[in-house]
Design an enzyme around this catalytic site. Sequence first.
Site, short mmCIF file in Angstrom:
data_model
loop_
_atom_site.label_atom_id
_atom_site.label_comp_id
_atom_site.label_asym_id
_atom_site.label_seq_id
_atom_site.Cartn_x
_atom_site.Cartn_y
_atom_site.Cartn_z
N CYS A 286 -0.79 17.29 -6.26
CA CYS A 286 0.62 17.37 -6.64
C CYS A 286 1.14 15.96 -6.48
O CYS A 286 0.88 15.31 -5.45
CB CYS A 286 1.36 18.35 -5.72
SG CYS A 286 3.16 18.31 -5.91
N THR A 287 1.85 15.46 -7.46
CA THR A 287 2.21 14.04 -7.45
C THR A 287 3.14 13.65 -6.31
O THR A 287 3.30 12.46 -6.03
CB THR A 287 2.84 13.64 -8.80
OG1 THR A 287 3.88 14.55 -9.14
CG2 THR A 287 1.81 13.61 -9.91
N GLU A 288 3.73 14.63 -5.62
CA GLU A 288 4.58 14.30 -4.48
C GLU A 288 3.85 14.33 -3.14
O GLU A 288 4.33 13.76 -2.16
CB GLU A 288 5.77 15.28 -4.39
CG GLU A 288 6.80 15.15 -5.49
CD GLU A 288 6.39 15.89 -6.76
OE1 GLU A 288 6.97 15.61 -7.82
OE2 GLU A 288 5.48 16.75 -6.68
N MET B 164 8.71 15.14 -13.58
CA MET B 164 8.17 16.41 -13.06
C MET B 164 7.46 16.17 -11.72
O MET B 164 6.25 16.27 -11.64
CB MET B 164 7.21 17.01 -14.09
CG MET B 164 7.88 17.31 -15.42
SD MET B 164 6.68 17.58 -16.77
CE MET B 164 6.24 15.89 -17.20
N THR C 151 2.15 14.37 -13.89
CA THR C 151 2.23 15.61 -13.14
C THR C 151 0.86 16.25 -13.13
O THR C 151 0.11 16.11 -14.10
CB THR C 151 3.25 16.58 -13.78
OG1 THR C 151 3.03 17.91 -13.31
CG2 THR C 151 3.14 16.59 -15.30
N ASN C 152 0.52 16.93 -12.05
CA ASN C 152 -0.75 17.64 -11.99
C ASN C 152 -0.69 18.99 -12.69
O ASN C 152 -1.48 19.29 -13.58
CB ASN C 152 -1.16 17.86 -10.52
CG ASN C 152 -1.74 16.63 -9.86
OD1 ASN C 152 -2.94 16.43 -9.83
ND2 ASN C 152 -0.86 15.80 -9.33
N THR C 153 0.29 19.81 -12.30
CA THR C 153 0.34 21.19 -12.78
C THR C 153 0.44 21.27 -14.30
O THR C 153 -0.20 22.12 -14.93
CB THR C 153 1.52 21.93 -12.14
OG1 THR C 153 1.36 21.93 -10.72
CG2 THR C 153 1.60 23.37 -12.62
#
Length: 230
Positions: A196-198, A10, A83-85
């Site tokens: 956000c992990t990206e 994710m 994942t953050n969300t």
Amino acid sequence: MKTIGLLGGMSWESTGHYYKLLNEGVKAARGGLHSAPIAMISVDFDPLARWMQEDDWDAVSRQLCRAAKQVEAAGADFLMLGTNTMHKVADDIAAAIDIPLLHLIDVTAEAIKAQGLTSVGLLGTRTTMTDPFYANRLAAHGLSVVVPTPAAQDRLNRIIFEELCLGNFTDPSRRELLYMMAELKQAGAEGIVEGCTEIGMLVEPSHTRLPLFDTTRIHAQAAVRLALGD
């Protein structure tokens, strides 16, 4: 050494980054041919992203709870939700398993406080920036949170889902995020949570003088410490 449980996918772009960071961390600590024992389930992100946009968090929770149980069954000693969300349903996941959940927001808050900061700007998906689950968790650690304007949130949400999650990291989008960070600083943020992990793969510390809190890196470092018993 404990086995790290990683629930990923994710997006898979950031999950690959997690895998690298975890192994680099163990290698740095132990040397030689040491690597991180990891039990990982990587989910299909497309239906989860659709449910998220439809505000069907019950469906998200059911899917991730099932996947978390698979990670536990594979022999993990603790779980990371990569994942953050999706930490919006972290309490559901923690209740569904019998191993500890290493909560991304908690370890990020500790990293912020370790630098003596009390106010941070938060960048992430629209859900992360607008839903109270994230800011409230940071507030429980004594931190205040600033978010971008609604128009900037829309632009960032598009960049995340239409570019970063697809592995597209461009200079124009980097400049856009740096501008958002500068606005957050003017609004009182002492540092920036790359929630956000990206995002940490697009904007690195070399790009700005503002303190950056790359949640992927912070989460991975905390997992390595826990796995090694530090």
